[in-house]
Scaffold this active site. Structure first.
Site, mmCIF file in Angstrom:
data_model
loop_
_atom_site.group_PDB
_atom_site.id
_atom_site.type_symbol
_atom_site.label_atom_id
_atom_site.label_comp_id
_atom_site.label_asym_id
_atom_site.label_seq_id
_atom_site.Cartn_x
_atom_site.Cartn_y
_atom_site.Cartn_z
ATOM 1 N N ASP A 270 52.175 -1.774 37.523
ATOM 2 C CA ASP A 270 52.364 -2.706 36.419
ATOM 3 C C ASP A 270 53.199 -3.865 36.976
ATOM 4 O O ASP A 270 53.825 -3.760 38.034
ATOM 5 C CB ASP A 270 53.050 -2.043 35.225
ATOM 6 C CG ASP A 270 52.859 -2.849 33.938
ATOM 7 O OD1 ASP A 270 52.418 -4.016 34.031
ATOM 8 O OD2 ASP A 270 53.157 -2.333 32.851
HETATM 9 C C1 BGC Z 1 52.215 -5.153 30.943
HETATM 10 C C2 BGC Z 1 50.807 -4.768 31.313
HETATM 11 C C3 BGC Z 1 50.016 -6.014 31.643
HETATM 12 C C4 BGC Z 1 50.725 -6.775 32.746
HETATM 13 C C5 BGC Z 1 50.013 -8.036 33.179
HETATM 14 C C6 BGC Z 1 52.856 -6.068 31.966
HETATM 15 O O1 BGC Z 1 54.080 -6.571 31.514
HETATM 16 O O2 BGC Z 1 52.995 -3.990 30.771
HETATM 17 O O3 BGC Z 1 50.205 -4.060 30.265
HETATM 18 O O4 BGC Z 1 48.707 -5.674 32.005
HETATM 19 O O5 BGC Z 1 52.012 -7.136 32.311
HETATM 20 O O6 BGC Z 1 50.108 -9.017 32.228
#
Ligand code: BGC
Length: 765
Positions: A270
């Protein structure tokens, strides 16, 4: 002589050029061999030029503005960059581009919780087939979706993105979602693997979970999605699990995901940058996102000092190359930037209508005729919540609100009220402009409910035929919801419900409530005040039209709850270990100095074990406001005597459902199993399969066939580290909800069966 040397040098250069293989589907090992250490490390680290604010990225991917990230190109070897974008309620990219008159809007589809409320796998696949077409046509290779963490507690701020409290429903929904997106030749990233069940301090919180609860509840849905749908990628979560960051857990990413479940794609982090890059790569986390130079250097240093072996590095690079050759960018797909947004809006509306849950309908209060004079209450009637905030927020061209939808459907609205709410919204906007308040993309933005004097309501009850009250809640990434004034109603909302109900009922008129919420709210204390309650969750850009379709009966609602609505928040055993009053958001998960680890912030003990949602409420006979699987419609159904036939593996059950009412409708049938006594302690009943009929005309029947394998009957025994299905008599039950079992039949498993797995991911003693 000089000329000869020059010729030889030219030949040498040509030789070098010829020796550089260009990536093809069938020469991955050759390309791998040709890569330098620097190139390998580069491929394992994303290259988004993204602004990251405390773990949240407002992405600016190199060639699709607004995409969350990308993988890096290595031109020498014909390796293109690929683009990754959010997810899950539609594609999230920037809708406008500098110096470009065209727009790049995407469709705002219903959120994951509403999709799950449909209990309709074909419908979900239809939605995500349309969504995946936007991913393809806007030049994106992977949609960072679906979000599929279990609804452990009603207050997790991102529950709206997720499907259910039940792992089977969640896993099946995720599999259908993945199949639809990937049918377009683009990928998905099932997330957040695993145990990202709260937003508070999500970057550091350590989820402490027993192996049984982990296997049966928090991993089971991922297992189903991986085995059934072959997602291209998995996103590891930010949090720790039993002491290790999930992105650094070999047990999670390699032993369970790949060795046991057979996952063949890539795992990406993530969005962040944790110090242990090398540990992540070793554990089986192939790609660091959004990626930065430090991570490349750490990987190179790790190989040079032997912390990570050449084989481990090559394994990850091979996974990356195998992923890349699947992508539209690699295949040179010429995307149009012109998906059919009109057609997709129609899909979004249809899906929302099919999934809306009718929670209450006293004396057939609904459907309305469609030409009534309506007093439309609640600021959310215009400040309508189509989705949630954060990375899951789609940049859609428009959102139909309830006011427009009611007019579209033919209702006449009380002008005094609509003028009042518009004025309040305009005032709020002006105030923000004056004070210079701006709302960033991840901030919660919701107007608070505003009081209406009782005397005014009295007049409105005389002048209108019916009252519709829209109650709204926004939820989003980066913070959990709170118990007070969020799970619970606010004082103003309570007063509005009471006064409107009193005045309209005194005038012999009905009151309908529409719950435009991102997560479960308290309903038990007020539901008896009103005649009907319609639950569309956050239903996407066309969702309000779908609500109107349900109010008029154009759509007969057939959604059912994918989670329990408890009487009180504290009735959920997880509430004892959930940060429901913690005022700090996940973005402020850091501290300014050393501090004692704080319960539910730095670590969260999942003391409730497997007793999540209905498993707890049903087994311990705790009263609920609305049970798991519950939902009404405008017709009634009868279930025939079922048959349960033992097969070589498990059983096949059939039940015939007949529409016994007077309008056409669909029914969801839920198959629960009660296990024989003895052996491991089990919930009274667990969902093992479900099906939905087609639209049945009055008097029409349909036979549903539902299969359950022996493995699905198994529970996880920590003592033997094996899935075990006890021999004996199982009761196979067919329910309209978990509390409304209509019929049952026995199944006998003649011999106990077990499936041993690795003894990994145990919490510290
Ligand atoms: C989120 C993810 C997301 C990623 C990219 C993160 O902060 O937890 O779900 O896909 O950002 O935007």
């Amino acid at each position: 002589m000089k000329r000869i040397l020059l010729t030889l040098a030219a030949l040498g250069m040509a030789f070098v050029a010829v020796a550089q293989p260009q990536l093809r589907e069938d020469n991955i090992d050759e390309v791998l061999k040709a890569m330098t250490l620097q190139e390998k490390a580069t491929l394992l680290v994303g290259g988004a030029r993204a602004a990251i604010v405390n773990g949240v990225t407002s992405g600016v991917s190199a060639n699709v503005p607004g995409a969350a990230g990308n993988t890096r190109a290595i031109e020498r070897l014909g390796i293109p960059m690929t683009v990754l974008a959010d997810g899950p309620a539609g594609l999230r990219i920037q809708p406008t581009r500098q110096g470009d008159p065209r727009t790049y809007y995407c469709t705002g589809f219903p959120v994951g919780t509403l999709l799950a409320s449909s209990w309709d796998l074909d419908l979900v696949q239809e939605v995500t087939t349309a969504m995946g077409n936007e991913v393809l046509e806007y030049g994106v290779d992977v949609l960072l979706a679906p979000g599929m963490n279990i609804h452990r507690n009603p207050l997790c701020g991102r529950n709206f993105e997720y499907f259910s409290e039940d792992p089977l429903l969640s896993g099946k929904m995720a599999a259908a979602y993945v199949k639809g997106i990937q049918s377009n030749g683009v990928g998905t990233s099932i997330k957040h693997y695993a145990a990202n069940n709260q937003e508070t301090n999500r970057n550091e919180d350590d989820a402490i979970i027993s192996q049984r609860a982990l296997r049966e509840i928090y991993l089971k849905n991922f297992e189903i999605a991986v085995k059934e749908a072959d997602p291209w990628t998995v996103m590891s979560s930010y949090n720790k699990l039993n002491g290790d960051y999930t992105q650094q857990s070999e047990g999670l990413l390699t032993t369970v995901l790949r060795d046991e479940w057979g996952f063949k794609g890539i795992v990406m982090t993530d969005w962040g940058n944790k110090a242990g890059t090398v540990k992540s790569a070793k554990a089986g986390n192939d790609l660091m996102e959004p990626g930065n130079q430090n991570e490349i250097e750490r990987i190179i240093a790790g190989v040079e000092d032997g912390t990570i072996s050449q084989e481990e590095l090559d394994r990850n690079v091979r996974n990356m190359l195998t992923y890349i050759v699947r992508t539209p960018h690699f295949k040179g797909y010429k995307f149009s930037n012109k998906p059919d947004l009109k057609a997709h809006a129609a899909v979004a509306r249809k899906a929302a209508g099919e999934a809306i849950v009718l929670l209450r309908n006293e004396k057939d209060a609904l459907p309305l005729k469609g030409d009534e004079k309506v007093a439309l209450y609640g600021i959310s009637s215009i400040d309508f919540v189509a989705g949630g905030t954060g990375s899951g927020d789609v940049n859609k061209a428009y959102v139909v609100n309830m006011e427009e939808a009611m007019r579209n459907a033919g209702f006449t609205l009380d002008k005094g009220l609509t003028d009042f709410y518009s004025a309040y919204q305009a005032y709020d906007k002006a105030q923000n402009a004056l004070s210079g308040t701006t709302f960033s993309w991840f901030m919660r933005r919701k107007l608070a409910e505003v009081a209406i004097p009782a005397a005014a309501i009295g007049n409105e009850a005389k002048a209108n035929d019916v009252a519709v009250i829209v109650l709204g809640r926004n939820a989003g990434e980066g913070a959990d919801r709170k118990m007070m004034d969020d799970f619970e109603l606010t004082a103003i909302e309570r007063e509005l419900l009471q006064n409107v109900s009193a005045s309209f009922h005194a005038a012999g008129k009905k009151v309908v409530v529409v719950l435009n919420v991102g997560g479960v709210i308290e309903t038990n204390s007020w539901k008896n005040l009103v005649d009907a309650i319609v639950l569309p969750w956050s239903p996407g850009q066309e969702g309000a039209n779908a609500v109107a379709d349900v109010l008029t009966g154009k759509v007969n609602p057939s959604g059912k709850l994918p989670m329990t609505f408890p009487v009180n928040f504290m009735d959920h055993p997880s509430s004892a270990n959930f940060p429901y009053n913690y005022q700090q958001s996940a973005m402020r998960g850091f501290s300014w100095g050393p501090r004692q680890p704080q319960k539910d912030v730095d670590y969260t003990k999942y003391e409730e074990g497997i007793w999540v949602g209905y498993r707890h409420f049903v087994t311990r006979d705790v009263a609920v406001s609305y049970p798991f699987g519950f939902g009404l419609g405008y017709t009634t159904f009868a279930y025939s005597k079922p048959t349960v036939k033992a097969g070589t593996d498990g059983f096949e059950a059939t039940v015939t459902v007949k529409n016994t009412g007077s309008v056409a409708g669909k029914e969801v049938v839920e198959l629960y199993v009660s296990a024989p006594a003895g052996g491991l302690e089990k919930p009274t009943r667990e969902l093992k399969a479900f099906g939905k009929t087609k639209e049945l005309q009055p008097g029409e029947s349909q036979t549903l066939v539902l299969k359950v394998s022996a493995y699905q009957l198994a529970s996880f025994n920590e003592a033997t580290s094996a899935w075990e299905a006890a021999a004996g008599k199982y009761d196979v039950q067919f329910g309209a909800s978990v509390d409304d079992i209509r019929c049952s039949a026995p199944f006998t498993l003649k011999k106990a069966q077990s499936w041993p797995v690795h003894n990994v991911l145990a919490p510290a003693e």
